[in-house]
Design a protein around this motif. Sequence first.
Motif, PDB file in Angstrom:
ATOM      1  N   VAL A   1     -25.398  49.036  11.765  1.00  0.00           N
ATOM      2  CA  VAL A   1     -26.759  49.562  11.620  1.00  0.00           C
ATOM      3  C   VAL A   1     -27.616  49.141  12.813  1.00  0.00           C
ATOM      4  CG1 VAL A   1     -28.857  49.461  10.205  1.00  0.00           C
ATOM      5  CG2 VAL A   1     -26.608  49.663   9.113  1.00  0.00           C
ATOM      6  N   MET A   2     -27.431  47.893  13.248  1.00  0.00           N
ATOM      7  CA  MET A   2     -28.188  47.391  14.388  1.00  0.00           C
ATOM      8  C   MET A   2     -27.849  48.158  15.668  1.00  0.00           C
ATOM      9  SD  MET A   2     -28.263  43.478  15.844  1.00  0.00           S
ATOM     10  CE  MET A   2     -28.687  42.846  14.234  1.00  0.00           C
TER      11      MET A   2
ATOM     12  N   MET B   1     -24.513  40.828  -1.509  1.00  0.00           N
ATOM     13  CA  MET B   1     -25.418  40.832  -0.362  1.00  0.00           C
ATOM     14  C   MET B   1     -25.341  42.163   0.375  1.00  0.00           C
ATOM     15  SD  MET B   1     -25.396  38.363   3.020  1.00  0.00           S
ATOM     16  CE  MET B   1     -25.734  36.852   2.106  1.00  0.00           C
ATOM     17  N   LEU B   2     -24.134  42.635   0.596  1.00  0.00           N
ATOM     18  CA  LEU B   2     -23.949  43.899   1.296  1.00  0.00           C
ATOM     19  C   LEU B   2     -24.550  45.052   0.487  1.00  0.00           C
ATOM     20  CD1 LEU B   2     -22.799  45.229   3.776  1.00  0.00           C
ATOM     21  CD2 LEU B   2     -20.569  45.331   2.649  1.00  0.00           C
ATOM     22  N   ALA B   3     -24.422  44.985  -0.834  1.00  0.00           N
ATOM     23  CA  ALA B   3     -25.015  46.022  -1.681  1.00  0.00           C
ATOM     24  C   ALA B   3     -26.537  46.028  -1.549  1.00  0.00           C
ATOM     25  CB  ALA B   3     -24.608  45.795  -3.136  1.00  0.00           C
TER      26      ALA B   3
ATOM     27  N   ILE C   1     -31.636  50.733   2.416  1.00  0.00           N
ATOM     28  CA  ILE C   1     -31.655  51.688   3.518  1.00  0.00           C
ATOM     29  C   ILE C   1     -31.714  53.125   3.010  1.00  0.00           C
ATOM     30  CG2 ILE C   1     -30.253  52.638   5.405  1.00  0.00           C
ATOM     31  CD1 ILE C   1     -29.175  49.836   5.884  1.00  0.00           C
ATOM     32  N   ASP C   2     -32.664  53.866   3.548  1.00  0.00           N
ATOM     33  CA  ASP C   2     -32.725  55.310   3.324  1.00  0.00           C
ATOM     34  C   ASP C   2     -31.870  55.976   4.403  1.00  0.00           C
ATOM     35  OD1 ASP C   2     -33.273  57.986   3.091  1.00  0.00           O
ATOM     36  OD2 ASP C   2     -35.447  57.798   3.330  1.00  0.00           O
TER      37      ASP C   2
ATOM     38  N   ARG D   1     -34.567  47.869  10.003  1.00  0.00           N
ATOM     39  CA  ARG D   1     -35.651  47.050   9.461  1.00  0.00           C
ATOM     40  C   ARG D   1     -35.530  46.946   7.933  1.00  0.00           C
ATOM     41  NH1 ARG D   1     -40.653  45.353  11.207  1.00  0.00           N
ATOM     42  NH2 ARG D   1     -42.101  44.890   9.510  1.00  0.00           N
ATOM     43  N   ALA D   2     -35.269  48.081   7.279  1.00  0.00           N
ATOM     44  CA  ALA D   2     -35.156  48.087   5.816  1.00  0.00           C
ATOM     45  C   ALA D   2     -33.966  47.248   5.354  1.00  0.00           C
ATOM     46  CB  ALA D   2     -35.023  49.524   5.310  1.00  0.00           C
ATOM     47  N   GLY D   3     -32.836  47.370   6.057  1.00  0.00           N
ATOM     48  CA  GLY D   3     -31.678  46.571   5.693  1.00  0.00           C
ATOM     49  C   GLY D   3     -31.945  45.089   5.841  1.00  0.00           C
ATOM     50  N   SER D   4     -32.663  44.712   6.897  1.00  0.00           N
ATOM     51  CA  SER D   4     -33.013  43.306   7.100  1.00  0.00           C
ATOM     52  C   SER D   4     -33.890  42.803   5.959  1.00  0.00           C
ATOM     53  CB  SER D   4     -33.732  43.134   8.445  1.00  0.00           C
ATOM     54  OG  SER D   4     -32.881  43.481   9.523  1.00  0.00           O
TER      55      SER D   4
END
Length: 204
Positions: A139-140, A71-73, A79-80, A90-93
């Motif tokens: 990240v948040m 999941m973490l991967a 994410i860029d 947003r991308a990570g979500s």
Amino acid sequence: MRAKRESYHHGTLRETLIEAALAYVELHGHETLSLRDLAQQIGVTRGAPYRHFTERSELLAEVAGRGCVMMLACFDAAIDPEAAPFTQFRAGSLGLLEFTKAHPHLFRLISSREIADTASQEPSLREALRRVFARIHEVMAAALPHLDATALWLRHMAQWSTLTGYAMILQNRLLLPDAPNEIDREKIEAAIIDAAVGPDRGGE
């Protein structure tokens, strides 16, 4: 068969069991997983797995820990690192949501009450879960610097609840059946991500 059992006896059986259990969960879910059935599948005696896992929950904890790494991967791969912080959030979500769709059974295991109860007794699983949440929170925090610590944790809980809640709804085929035709899955998921991450206030 003898050579295979000897190699397991010398240290590979535990890893083989975890890999077999992970593959089983990915295909069938965790609810019907059995140590004895896994033993038969990999060609060892029924009692052999119990040398490494005294009960089923211990093996599932290892599988869930592997799932947390995956999941973490997915979160990080989405994410860029050159993007703006809010774009990364947003991308990570979205990456988390994609994980739940690509690995639905594994996600259900990680989110299960069984794993929540087991985590208190399994330090490695507790640490795997902590790493997932800590990375999301990192990240948040970069994306939402205007929030204080309490507000940030509240946003984190809202983000996680929104994403996992939608994932559960999707798995159980409980999407609203009467949505207008122009609202397709892509638009629904864009709205889910919007709800999960909240507004970008430009670091105010």
